[in-house]
Design an enzyme around this catalytic site. Structure first.
Site, PDB file in Angstrom:
ATOM      1  N   GLU A 270       0.907  -1.885  12.982  1.00 34.52           N
ATOM      2  CA  GLU A 270       0.975  -3.352  13.045  1.00 34.52           C
ATOM      3  C   GLU A 270       1.339  -3.861  14.438  1.00 34.52           C
ATOM      4  O   GLU A 270       1.498  -5.059  14.634  1.00 34.52           O
ATOM      5  CB  GLU A 270       1.972  -3.862  11.996  1.00 34.52           C
ATOM      6  CG  GLU A 270       1.448  -3.644  10.576  1.00 34.52           C
ATOM      7  CD  GLU A 270       2.440  -4.036   9.496  1.00 34.52           C
ATOM      8  OE1 GLU A 270       3.627  -4.215   9.806  1.00 34.52           O
ATOM      9  OE2 GLU A 270       2.026  -4.126   8.323  1.00 34.52           O
TER      10      GLU A 270
ATOM     11  N   LYS B  43       3.457   1.636  16.108  1.00 32.05           N
ATOM     12  CA  LYS B  43       4.557   1.485  15.148  1.00 32.05           C
ATOM     13  C   LYS B  43       4.611   2.658  14.166  1.00 32.05           C
ATOM     14  O   LYS B  43       5.679   3.147  13.811  1.00 32.05           O
ATOM     15  CB  LYS B  43       4.351   0.165  14.383  1.00 32.05           C
ATOM     16  CG  LYS B  43       5.442  -0.155  13.397  1.00 32.05           C
ATOM     17  CD  LYS B  43       5.134  -1.443  12.646  1.00 32.05           C
ATOM     18  CE  LYS B  43       6.244  -1.815  11.684  1.00 32.05           C
ATOM     19  NZ  LYS B  43       5.877  -2.906  10.786  1.00 32.05           N
ATOM     20  N   GLN B  44       3.463   3.061  13.671  1.00 27.02           N
ATOM     21  CA  GLN B  44       3.422   4.099  12.631  1.00 27.02           C
ATOM     22  C   GLN B  44       2.061   4.776  12.668  1.00 27.02           C
ATOM     23  O   GLN B  44       1.133   4.278  13.291  1.00 27.02           O
ATOM     24  CB  GLN B  44       3.663   3.473  11.270  1.00 27.02           C
ATOM     25  CG  GLN B  44       2.565   2.536  10.806  1.00 27.02           C
ATOM     26  CD  GLN B  44       3.033   1.577   9.725  1.00 27.02           C
ATOM     27  OE1 GLN B  44       3.472   0.473  10.038  1.00 27.02           O
ATOM     28  NE2 GLN B  44       2.952   1.985   8.484  1.00 27.02           N
TER      29      GLN B  44
ATOM     30  N   TRP C 173       0.842  -1.206   0.000  1.00 27.07           N
ATOM     31  CA  TRP C 173       0.000   0.000   0.000  1.00 27.07           C
ATOM     32  C   TRP C 173       0.876   1.255   0.000  1.00 27.07           C
ATOM     33  O   TRP C 173       0.422   2.350  -0.275  1.00 27.07           O
ATOM     34  CB  TRP C 173      -0.966   0.001   1.195  1.00 27.07           C
ATOM     35  CG  TRP C 173      -0.314   0.275   2.536  1.00 27.07           C
ATOM     36  CD1 TRP C 173       0.709  -0.404   3.101  1.00 27.07           C
ATOM     37  CD2 TRP C 173      -0.639   1.323   3.462  1.00 27.07           C
ATOM     38  NE1 TRP C 173       1.033   0.120   4.329  1.00 27.07           N
ATOM     39  CE2 TRP C 173       0.223   1.184   4.581  1.00 27.07           C
ATOM     40  CE3 TRP C 173      -1.590   2.339   3.485  1.00 27.07           C
ATOM     41  CZ2 TRP C 173       0.172   2.049   5.683  1.00 27.07           C
ATOM     42  CZ3 TRP C 173      -1.634   3.194   4.584  1.00 27.07           C
ATOM     43  CH2 TRP C 173      -0.756   3.045   5.658  1.00 27.07           C
ATOM     44  N   ASP C 174       2.159   1.074   0.261  1.00 28.83           N
ATOM     45  CA  ASP C 174       3.119   2.178   0.237  1.00 28.83           C
ATOM     46  C   ASP C 174       2.993   2.993  -1.052  1.00 28.83           C
ATOM     47  O   ASP C 174       3.173   4.208  -1.061  1.00 28.83           O
ATOM     48  CB  ASP C 174       4.556   1.642   0.303  1.00 28.83           C
ATOM     49  CG  ASP C 174       4.808   0.693   1.463  1.00 28.83           C
ATOM     50  OD1 ASP C 174       3.852   0.068   1.935  1.00 28.83           O
ATOM     51  OD2 ASP C 174       5.973   0.561   1.884  1.00 28.83           O
TER      52      ASP C 174
HETATM   53  C1  BGC Z   1       4.891  -1.327   7.486  1.00 30.02           C
HETATM   54  C2  BGC Z   1       3.854  -1.414   6.385  1.00 30.02           C
HETATM   55  C3  BGC Z   1       4.538  -1.316   5.050  1.00 30.02           C
HETATM   56  C4  BGC Z   1       5.664  -2.327   4.918  1.00 30.02           C
HETATM   57  C5  BGC Z   1       6.477  -2.151   3.655  1.00 30.02           C
HETATM   58  C6  BGC Z   1       5.950  -2.397   7.263  1.00 30.02           C
HETATM   59  O1  BGC Z   1       6.935  -2.296   8.232  1.00 30.02           O
HETATM   60  O2  BGC Z   1       4.301  -1.507   8.734  1.00 30.02           O
HETATM   61  O3  BGC Z   1       2.914  -0.377   6.531  1.00 30.02           O
HETATM   62  O4  BGC Z   1       3.606  -1.512   4.038  1.00 30.02           O
HETATM   63  O5  BGC Z   1       6.556  -2.188   6.002  1.00 30.02           O
HETATM   64  O6  BGC Z   1       7.080  -0.898   3.602  1.00 30.02           O
END
Ligand code: BGC
Length: 764
Positions: free
Chosen positions: A483, A595-596, A354-355
């Protein structure tokens, strides 16, 4: 000891250390959207190295490896493949093979010039008898002809006459470090070599991608003899070129490499084509091809450069990000996408997360032509049928796009992500809006995007659970962008984006009915869309449950979030961080640490739906609990901090993203670069410090200058116009460099930009 030197345009490594070789190999990667290379040495290197040659779209479906199989898991994980090693040149000087893990040498330098996209290396080799040789190499992967890579390798003898043997070669006998069952992914097809050219053709197992690579060569210096050689059952082919040099003389070998695959050309013509392309390249000559390549990069920089005055590390950081994004994606093929590691390493496999829609699209929209960005959308449209199959596999209607994919099929296999991180659908649909609003080109939306919108909407209504007691729809058992919480109920971000997705679908359908009746009718037939479908979209969107404290304006990350022990990251010790390495997964899941961006990701996407107060309340609540252990995290926080007036915080978070790989912030640069978060860095400047938004169809800007910089400027491509924004101490100048006059909004004030005229405003 090796050090990274600060420079505005270059990534310079001075000195060599075996321990840091992988790190610098990652930094020195380059590519042209079709293929890419890590900064490996051309000559032999028997020390620790991650060999990396990657060809876009050429992958291997590595059989899934999990402890406990769950129904719905994909059969394979698509691996980005380490492909034929085409840079190799064995160098033997007076009988000694050059290998920096074994030989004596000094004055090592490896330098990536990002302006011209060329990698240069030099060192002084000291032979066993004490004689010195100055060795230098230069290579580029052509941006003007995506099938070519050129290498120049020179040896100067400083102390005496010497015999020099070059053996340029191609090695198809290559492996991935990341292979679930230690398998080799390639099999031999054919090879041939003569005195003039060599070619090897390999095919991937299972996927049967066929790749031919060939080279031709040219030597400036005295040629004594040559012979074709073959090894490893034909998978390795080379040409031994013997020559001698006098003291103080230099000899240079040019290697003209072509790489072609059956993704673009007829399979049975590949060998001939590769060879003829290499020969043609030799005829065109190194300088001419280098010029053409440099012109392409000059175009890229003229559209997308960001100049920071007064801060060389920051300047280097942002150019590094812009550079690598362009190495990864050139946008001329809608079958390709942007892998989180691009062409710089094996980790993360698959090419698309989804990035792409949440981050990368904005960069390409703002710095390249709209066609390039549009191809990212077309990519998803082309995968719609697979997304429908994916949803069906999980027992849900409509389309669920994969979390990770190469060809539209899901290839991620952790249940909490594969099955539960369904929010990805909304980023994909949001990208349709972002593209349409930015470009005002509705052609994608009305012919293709609408299908994506309807099928994702069908997914949402099918995935939501009606709660009759509360008369609301809930989304149970999900993982949000954060996550560090799994299988939660009613993740605010997921629910809010679902609501938005449904509303936007309805809005687009009604717009099409009015303005594009023919396309509307076609879409209705194609999608077997009924009034009942639309009513259901409306019903679910109006009743979707959102865990919120309306009075405070605080949105709860998920139903159970407020039951957690809420403590800021500042209360953790150094021993705790990074959590993903130090804490058990169970402890992470129970904790409040994020995490984000999660709720804040929603406030970024739905930026115009919420006022500054709400943004501030949520930022102040969530940011202190955020560990930013995803590279995608600091940028969104930086943009929001800039918007709510926390400028120092915005800058602090920006620094975390801008030099993430250069300063090895996450201690994992050796595995490759964080390509997708690089787009976030660009966004932090343009959307964050620059305040760019598209509102009511108009470009809005509200730039401010971080204190640490004297000034900065950025360029944006907007609806066929090139606009330069220069942010000085107190004034902001806006220059319409190319394209027709346009009315935009700066600091809330409407401004008429006239071609080639500069507009100045005092900063707020
Ligand atoms: C992130 C995801 C991301 C993936 C690839 C993961 O660490 O939590 O949001 O899509 O990395 O960049």
């Amino acid at each position: 000891m090796s050090v990274l030197v600060n420079d505005e345009w270059k990534i310079i490594q001075k000195g060599f250390s075996k321990e840091r070789n992988r790190f610098f190999e990652s930094l020195m990667s380059s590519g042209n959207g079709r293929m890419g290379l890590r900064g490996n040495h051309e000559e032999d290197y028997s020390g620790d190295t991650l060999k990396g040659t990657y060809i876009a779209g050429v992958y291997y479906p590595d059989k899934t490896k999990v402890g406990w199989w769950k129904v719905g898991y994909p059969e394979y994980f698509a691996k980005v493949l380490n492909a034929v090693d085409f840079i190799g040149i064995r160098v033997i000087i007076d009988g000694e093979t050059v290998d920096l893990a074994k030989c004596n040498f000094h004055s090592y330098m490896r330098e990536l010039d990002m302006k011209e996209s060329v990698l240069r290396r030099s060192f002084v080799l000291v032979g066993r008898d004490g004689a010195s040789y100055e060795i230098s190499s230069e290579r580029f992967i052509s941006y003007s002809d995506p099938d070519l890579a050129l290498i120049r390798y020179s040896v100067r003898s400083v102390s005496k006459d010497a015999k020099v043997t070059f053996i340029p070669f191609l090695n198809g006998d290559v492996y991935n470090e990341d292979a679930n069952y230690g398998e080799k992914f390639w099999e031999y097809v054919s090879s041939r070599s003569s005195d003039e050219t060599a070619c090897v053709t390999m095919r991937t197992k299972k996927t049967e991608f066929t790749v031919s690579s060939a080279f031709a060569w040219k030597l400036s210096g005295s040629l004594e003899s040559m012979r074709a050689i073959t090894d490893r059952n034909g998978e390795w082919v080379g040409i031994e070129i013997n020559s001698s040099i006098k003291k103080n003389e230099e000899i240079t070998l040019e290697k003209y490499v072509s790489v072609v695959s059956d993704r673009y050309y007829e399979r049975n013509e590949l060998e001939t084509l590769a060879t003829s392309k290499a020969v043609q390249a030799k005829e065109s000559g190194y300088e001419a091809l280098f010029q053409a390549h440099k012109c392409k990069w000059a175009d890229i920089w003229s559209m997308g450069d960001i100049v920071i005055d007064g801060d060389v590390p920051a300047q280097q950081g942002i150019r590094f990000n812009i550079y690598h994004l362009n190495c990864t994606y050139s946008g001329d093929d809608p079958r390709l996408n942007i892998g989180p590691k691009g062409f710089t390493g094996e980790k993360y496999g698959g090419s698309t997360y989804w990035d792409t829609e949440a981050y990368c699209l904005y960069f390409f929209l703002g710095t390249r032509t709209s066609e390039i960005a549009k191809n990212l959308l077309v990519y998803r449209y082309n995968h719609l049928e697979k997304a429908k199959e994916n949803a069906a596999k999980l027992g849900v209607k409509g389309a669920l796009y994969p979390m990770v994919t190469m060809n539209g099929e899901e290839c991620h296999n952790e249940w909490e992500i594969t099955f539960e991180e369904i929010h990805r659908n909304a980023a994909i649909t949001y990208a349709i809006k972002a593209y349409s609003d930015y470009t005002q080109d509705l052609s994608y939306l009305v012919t293709k995007g609408i299908d994506v919108l309807v099928e994702t909407s069908r997914f949402w209504v099918s995935r939501a659970t009606y709660n009759p007691r509360k008369d609301v729809y809930m989304i149970l058992g999900v993982t949000g962008p954060n996550e560090y919480e799994n299988n939660v109920n009613n993740n605010w971000y997921t629910n809010r984006m679902c609501k938005w997705n449904l509303e936007y679908t309805c809005e687009c359908l009604s717009m099409m009915k009015d303005r594009y009746p023919e396309e509307y009718k076609k879409a209705v037939d194609r999608l077997s869309l009924t009034e009942e479908d639309i009513e259901t979209f409306k019903e679910v969107s109006s009743k979707i449950y959102l865990p919120e404290d309306r009075e405070k304006g605080l949105f709860y990350q998920q139903d159970g979030f407020m039951d957690k022990e809420l403590k800021p990251v500042s209360e953790l010790t150094e021993e705790d961080l990074p959590l993903y390495k130090k804490w058990s997964w169970d402890r992470i899941l129970r904790s409040c640490y994020i995490k984000q961006a999660d709720v804040l990701q929603g406030l970024w996407f739905l930026n115009d739906y919420y006022d500054l107060k709400v943004k501030t309340v949520n930022f102040e609540f969530y940011e202190p609990m955020t560990v930013h252990e995803s590279s995608l995290s600091p940028c969104i926080h930086s943009i929001l901090a800039a918007e709510i007036g926390k400028r120092d915080k915005a800058y602090e978070l920006y620094l975390r993203t801008a030099r993430l790989d250069l300063d090895d912030y996450n201690k994992d640069t050796d595995q490759g670069l964080h390509i997708t978060s690089m787009a976030g860095t660009w966004m932090s400047i343009v959307y964050g410090f620059g305040g760019m938004r598209i509102r009511d169809g108009k470009l809005n800007l509200a730039p401010f200058k971080p204190k640490a910089w004297k000034s900065y400027s950025f360029n944006i491509v907007f609806r066929d116009r090139f606009i330069k924004i220069i942010v000085g101490e107190e004034e902001t100048s806006i220059l319409l460099q190319k394209g027709e006059s346009i009315s935009i909004v700066v600091y809330g004030q409407q401004v008429e930009l006239k071609t080639a005229e500069e507009f100045k405003l005092r900063q707020n």
